[in-house]
Motif scaffolding. Structure first.
Motif, mmCIF file in Angstrom:
data_model
loop_
_atom_site.group_PDB
_atom_site.id
_atom_site.type_symbol
_atom_site.label_atom_id
_atom_site.label_comp_id
_atom_site.label_asym_id
_atom_site.label_seq_id
_atom_site.Cartn_x
_atom_site.Cartn_y
_atom_site.Cartn_z
ATOM 1 N N SER A 175 89.264 68.123 9.591
ATOM 2 C CA SER A 175 90.233 69.131 9.993
ATOM 3 C C SER A 175 89.506 70.342 10.563
ATOM 4 C CB SER A 175 91.070 69.556 8.798
ATOM 5 O OG SER A 175 90.313 70.439 8.014
ATOM 6 N N ILE A 176 90.291 71.317 10.990
ATOM 7 C CA ILE A 176 89.677 72.496 11.618
ATOM 8 C C ILE A 176 88.834 73.267 10.605
ATOM 9 C CG2 ILE A 176 91.792 73.854 11.245
ATOM 10 C CD1 ILE A 176 91.034 75.145 14.017
ATOM 11 N N CYS A 177 89.285 73.260 9.342
ATOM 12 C CA CYS A 177 88.501 73.956 8.329
ATOM 13 C C CYS A 177 87.158 73.283 8.096
ATOM 14 C CB CYS A 177 89.253 73.997 7.003
ATOM 15 S SG CYS A 177 90.590 75.167 6.992
ATOM 16 N N HIS A 178 87.155 71.959 8.142
ATOM 17 C CA HIS A 178 85.902 71.252 7.913
ATOM 18 C C HIS A 178 84.908 71.543 9.017
ATOM 19 C CE1 HIS A 178 88.605 68.946 5.322
ATOM 20 N NE2 HIS A 178 87.525 68.626 4.641
ATOM 21 N N PRO A 191 81.744 76.681 10.745
ATOM 22 C CA PRO A 191 80.358 76.769 10.261
ATOM 23 C C PRO A 191 80.348 77.050 8.767
ATOM 24 C CG PRO A 191 80.676 78.144 12.192
ATOM 25 C CD PRO A 191 82.019 77.634 11.820
ATOM 26 N N PRO A 192 79.378 76.496 8.059
ATOM 27 C CA PRO A 192 79.363 76.616 6.597
ATOM 28 C C PRO A 192 79.406 78.054 6.106
ATOM 29 C CG PRO A 192 77.615 75.155 7.349
ATOM 30 C CD PRO A 192 78.286 75.653 8.569
ATOM 31 N N LEU A 193 78.695 78.929 6.812
ATOM 32 C CA LEU A 193 78.667 80.309 6.329
ATOM 33 C C LEU A 193 80.032 80.970 6.435
ATOM 34 C CD1 LEU A 193 75.207 81.675 7.440
ATOM 35 C CD2 LEU A 193 76.056 81.276 5.138
ATOM 36 N N ILE A 194 80.800 80.572 7.444
ATOM 37 C CA ILE A 194 82.161 81.117 7.585
ATOM 38 C C ILE A 194 83.012 80.667 6.401
ATOM 39 C CG2 ILE A 194 84.239 81.114 9.009
ATOM 40 C CD1 ILE A 194 82.287 82.465 10.595
ATOM 41 N N LYS A 195 82.914 79.373 6.094
ATOM 42 C CA LYS A 195 83.691 78.860 4.954
ATOM 43 C C LYS A 195 83.354 79.626 3.691
ATOM 44 C CE LYS A 195 83.198 74.130 6.582
ATOM 45 N NZ LYS A 195 82.598 72.852 6.229
ATOM 46 N N LEU A 196 82.038 79.796 3.476
ATOM 47 C CA LEU A 196 81.586 80.469 2.263
ATOM 48 C C LEU A 196 82.117 81.894 2.224
ATOM 49 C CD1 LEU A 196 79.824 79.356 0.024
ATOM 50 C CD2 LEU A 196 77.906 80.597 0.975
ATOM 51 N N SER A 197 82.059 82.590 3.376
ATOM 52 C CA SER A 197 82.503 83.997 3.324
ATOM 53 C C SER A 197 84.012 84.103 3.179
ATOM 54 C CB SER A 197 82.019 84.801 4.530
ATOM 55 O OG SER A 197 81.467 84.001 5.499
ATOM 56 N N VAL A 198 84.749 83.168 3.796
ATOM 57 C CA VAL A 198 86.207 83.185 3.613
ATOM 58 C C VAL A 198 86.544 83.026 2.134
ATOM 59 C CG1 VAL A 198 88.300 81.833 3.984
ATOM 60 C CG2 VAL A 198 86.850 82.415 5.910
ATOM 61 N N ALA A 199 85.891 82.038 1.499
ATOM 62 C CA ALA A 199 86.186 81.788 0.087
ATOM 63 C C ALA A 199 85.789 82.984 -0.761
ATOM 64 C CB ALA A 199 85.454 80.536 -0.388
ATOM 65 N N LEU A 204 95.720 73.942 6.248
ATOM 66 C CA LEU A 204 94.869 73.732 7.433
ATOM 67 C C LEU A 204 93.859 72.626 7.169
ATOM 68 C CD1 LEU A 204 93.652 77.021 9.145
ATOM 69 C CD2 LEU A 204 95.079 75.208 10.050
ATOM 70 N N ALA A 205 93.328 72.603 5.957
ATOM 71 C CA ALA A 205 92.308 71.607 5.626
ATOM 72 C C ALA A 205 92.925 70.267 5.268
ATOM 73 C CB ALA A 205 91.441 72.106 4.478
ATOM 74 N N ARG A 206 94.269 70.168 5.307
ATOM 75 C CA ARG A 206 94.994 68.929 4.987
ATOM 76 C C ARG A 206 94.657 68.409 3.587
ATOM 77 N NH1 ARG A 206 94.556 66.739 10.519
ATOM 78 N NH2 ARG A 206 95.902 68.126 11.687
ATOM 79 N N ILE A 207 94.540 69.322 2.640
ATOM 80 C CA ILE A 207 94.353 68.897 1.253
ATOM 81 C C ILE A 207 95.735 68.696 0.654
ATOM 82 C CG2 ILE A 207 93.435 69.561 -0.996
ATOM 83 C CD1 ILE A 207 91.430 71.316 0.533
ATOM 84 N N PRO A 208 96.040 67.500 0.144
ATOM 85 C CA PRO A 208 97.398 67.242 -0.349
ATOM 86 C C PRO A 208 97.751 68.147 -1.518
ATOM 87 C CG PRO A 208 96.005 65.292 -0.539
ATOM 88 C CD PRO A 208 95.175 66.341 0.072
ATOM 89 N N ILE A 209 98.986 68.589 -1.535
ATOM 90 C CA ILE A 209 99.393 69.538 -2.566
ATOM 91 C C ILE A 209 99.434 68.859 -3.937
ATOM 92 C CG2 ILE A 209 101.897 69.224 -2.444
ATOM 93 C CD1 ILE A 209 101.883 72.404 -2.303
ATOM 94 N N ARG A 265 69.439 66.502 11.341
ATOM 95 C CA ARG A 265 70.399 65.426 11.228
ATOM 96 C C ARG A 265 71.695 65.936 10.577
ATOM 97 N NH1 ARG A 265 70.488 61.810 7.090
ATOM 98 N NH2 ARG A 265 72.194 60.366 7.463
ATOM 99 N N GLN A 266 71.523 66.784 9.579
ATOM 100 C CA GLN A 266 72.710 67.309 8.912
ATOM 101 C C GLN A 266 73.530 68.180 9.849
ATOM 102 O OE1 GLN A 266 70.952 69.168 5.556
ATOM 103 N NE2 GLN A 266 71.201 67.388 4.245
ATOM 104 N N GLU A 267 72.822 68.891 10.729
ATOM 105 C CA GLU A 267 73.555 69.703 11.689
ATOM 106 C C GLU A 267 74.349 68.829 12.649
ATOM 107 O OE1 GLU A 267 72.575 73.241 10.126
ATOM 108 O OE2 GLU A 267 73.947 72.869 11.774
ATOM 109 N N ASP A 268 73.726 67.711 13.057
ATOM 110 C CA ASP A 268 74.390 66.843 14.023
ATOM 111 C C ASP A 268 75.641 66.204 13.446
ATOM 112 O OD1 ASP A 268 72.483 67.488 15.755
ATOM 113 O OD2 ASP A 268 71.291 65.660 15.549
ATOM 114 N N GLN A 269 75.559 65.911 12.147
ATOM 115 C CA GLN A 269 76.691 65.211 11.538
ATOM 116 C C GLN A 269 77.961 66.028 11.574
ATOM 117 O OE1 GLN A 269 75.443 64.182 7.643
ATOM 118 N NE2 GLN A 269 74.812 62.129 8.201
ATOM 119 N N ARG A 270 77.830 67.332 11.482
ATOM 120 C CA ARG A 270 79.029 68.170 11.466
ATOM 121 C C ARG A 270 79.690 68.218 12.811
ATOM 122 N NH1 ARG A 270 77.909 67.521 7.179
ATOM 123 N NH2 ARG A 270 79.592 66.099 7.545
#
Lengths: 220, 347
Positions: free
Chosen positions: A13-16, A19-27, A58-63, A215-220
């Motif tokens: 999803s768009i949340c996934h 960038p990781p740092l954005i996710k971390l700062s949002v949380a 947004l992250a499509r996590i089922p309720i 490699r980890q960067e490419d996977q995202r």
């Protein structure tokens, strides 16, 4: 195999894709907001709750998943929060326990979102970029790997125990057997760590860990 | 045992975070200087073991079951430094996978379970071993008492943190603390029982796996690397033993303080004076209700005495249970000493 712990971590999803740092700062921002809002500021609490609901959808996590996790999360929190006003009474006590429950729930759901949009390898890469000591990272990475191995081992031991038992053991027996199972698991785990260390040495390991960052960067 | 976000105030979170950050950094430093590269897989395995070990349920009643906390177990097997790291990582993975425990309360959780569990538990165990002896009996007795007192110390520290976090003068925390102490003394007995049985099992089967002072991780078959393990055994012993005794004293004092914490509300005035001097009073997030303040002084006598009795029962019963357990399990073991021979492994 490794996906049953963070089930929605591999979604696209768009949340996934943030960038990781954005996710971390949002949380972190949401949790900070939730833990600093007084309970009397109802609209602000509601706003934070809406935002959390928004990022979850947004992250499509089922309720249903979130609800199930809350079902396990709430009893201890309620037990702790309610013991104050129940032993005491009074408006202040109730306000305080309401504060604890609201803040706890909001920050728990936020953390749940973060956990489910950030797979563990990405978390490791982020921690590495945040300059966590490499020894700690190496131990953490190995621990995560060993976790599933030991989990399976424990499962086998449980099955073996159930097969051998003919009747339901007494309470004391259950405790003794559980603790002995832990001891046996410990012995097996340390032996395995020994073998793993030997294998690592045999492959030329010199105490530092190399990371497949690219490699980890490419996977995202 | 996990503290969620929102239970403690931001200031307390920052303070506990700083404390546990320095403790973990120091553990990491000691870990790096004392041993070779074998620590990394070993500590990782121990952390995974504690994590998996917490999945073993110990039934209490019909729906309720307890589980291991593991700080003392980890410290007994891989030493206090590696044990502290392993417990920290366990807490981290529990947060990162299940979001157990809060993000900002992570420091407090590390302080309670990793630092008190591994450092404090180890200090208490060594102190007890000085009186009981270094044999198997000493290790088991020591780890049982260490497990119990580390849980009680964590409870006492939580009570203090909670009191400082909620600077609400109109609330009498004493009953809440009495409840917390009674509850944790049960948890402590369970933890002591699990730790004691698991360690005596390991001692019976593979005594060389238990950590000894100055060596790391007496792993059995790769004895060729022993020089890395035993090389640094001559640490400055006097200084270390004094700090260790101090640490043990601190943990035991905290464990005892847990039983006093329900009565600590009489110290409220002093605490509040300090807090207002430090200007923490702004963090009083609950509105003050002046009408309730009058009730606070005249607590009805029967309730006060009930509370005293409950805490006394919890304290005396818990202490008796733990010491009885320590005696029983210690009696069951031969009082041999732990040897580091590879022949003992039978492999």
């Amino acid at each position: 195999m490794s996906d049953y712990l963070d089930r929605f971590g591999r979604g696209m999803s768009i949340c996934h894709r943030w960038p990781p740092l954005i996710k971390l700062s949002v949380a972190m921002g949401l949790i900070l907001a939730a833990t600093c809002t007084p309970i009397t500021h109802g609209p602000l609490m509601g706003l934070i709750a809406c935002e959390i609901f928004f990022i979850h959808s947004l992250a499509r996590i089922p309720i249903a998943f979130v609800a199930r996790r809350l079902l396990f999360f709430w009893p201890p929190l309620f037990l702790m929060a309610l013991s104050l006003p129940l032993s005491q009474g009074g408006r202040a006590g109730w306000l305080m326990s309401a504060t604890i429950v609201c803040r706890g729930t909001l920050s728990f759901t936020t953390a749940l979102w973060l956990v489910n949009v950030m797979p563990f390898d990405q978390l490791l890469a982020t921690l590495r970029r945040l300059r966590l000591p490499s020894v700690l990272l190496a131990i953490l990475a190995l621990m995560y790997r060993f976790l599933f191995v030991l989990w399976d081992e424990l499962d086998r031991m449980r099955t073996a125990r159930q097969v051998r038992l003919f009747r339901k053991p007494s309470l004391w027996e259950q405790w003794r057997q559980g603790a002995q199972m832990l001891g046996r698991l410990l012995i097996r785990a340390l032996d395995r760590a020994d073998r793993v260390h030997g294998a690592m040495m045999a492959r030329g390991w010199q105490g530092d860990t190399r990371w497949l960052e690219q490699r980890q960067e490419d996977q995202r | 045992m996990h503290i969620q976000d929102g239970v403690l105030s931001p200031i307390v979170c920052v303070a506990t975070g700083a404390l546990s950050l320095s403790a973990v950094t120091y553990s990491l430093h000691r870990l790096k200087e004392s041993v070779g590269d074998r620590t990394i897989p070993l500590t990782g395995m121990m952390a995974a073991l504690v994590f998996a070990g917490q999945m073993v349920n110990f039934p209490i009643g019909a729906p309720v079951s307890g589980h291991l906390l593991g700080g003392v177990l980890a410290a007994t097997v891989i030493g206090p430094w590696a044990g502290c790291i392993a417990m920290t990582l366990v807490l981290f993975v529990q947060w990162a996978l299940f979001s157990d425990g809060g993000l900002f309360a992570f420091g407090a959780n590390v302080l309670h379970m990793a630092v008190i569990g591994a450092w404090g538990g180890h200090a208490v165990r060594v102190l007890v071993q000085r009186f009981v002896g270094d044999g198997h009996r000493g290790i088991v007795t020591g780890s049982i008492i260490a497990a119990w007192s580390s849980v009680m110390a964590a409870a006492a520290l939580f009570c203090l943190e909670f009191r400082v976090s909620w600077h609400a003068s109109e609330i009498d925390f004493s009953k809440f603390f009495a409840w917390m102490v009674s509850f944790h003394s049960l948890i402590g007995v369970g933890e002591a029982l699990i730790t004691g049985v698991a360690i005596s099992f390991v001692l019976k089967q593979r005594p060389e796996l238990i950590w000894k002072m100055g060596t790391l991780a007496s792993l059995s078959s790769l004895n060729s690397h022993k020089q890395t393990a035993t090389g640094k055994s001559a640490r400055p012993t006097v200084v270390v033993s004094i700090t260790r005794t101090l640490a043990a004293g601190l943990i035991i004092a905290l464990a005892i303080a847990a039983f006093l914490s329900p009565f600590a509300s009489s110290f409220d005035d002093g605490l509040e004076a300090v807090l207002s001097k430090l200007n923490i009073a702004e963090f009083n997030l609950t509105p003050s209700v002046p009408g309730l303040f009058e009730d606070y002084d005249n607590v009805p006598v029967p309730i006060a005495s009930w509370q005293t009795i409950a805490v006394s029962i919890a304290g005396i019963g818990g202490t008796l249970a733990v010491f009885g357990l320590a005696l029983l399990l210690g009696k069951a073991l031969p009082n041999g000493t732990v040897t580091l021979t590879s022949e003992a492994t039978g492999e």
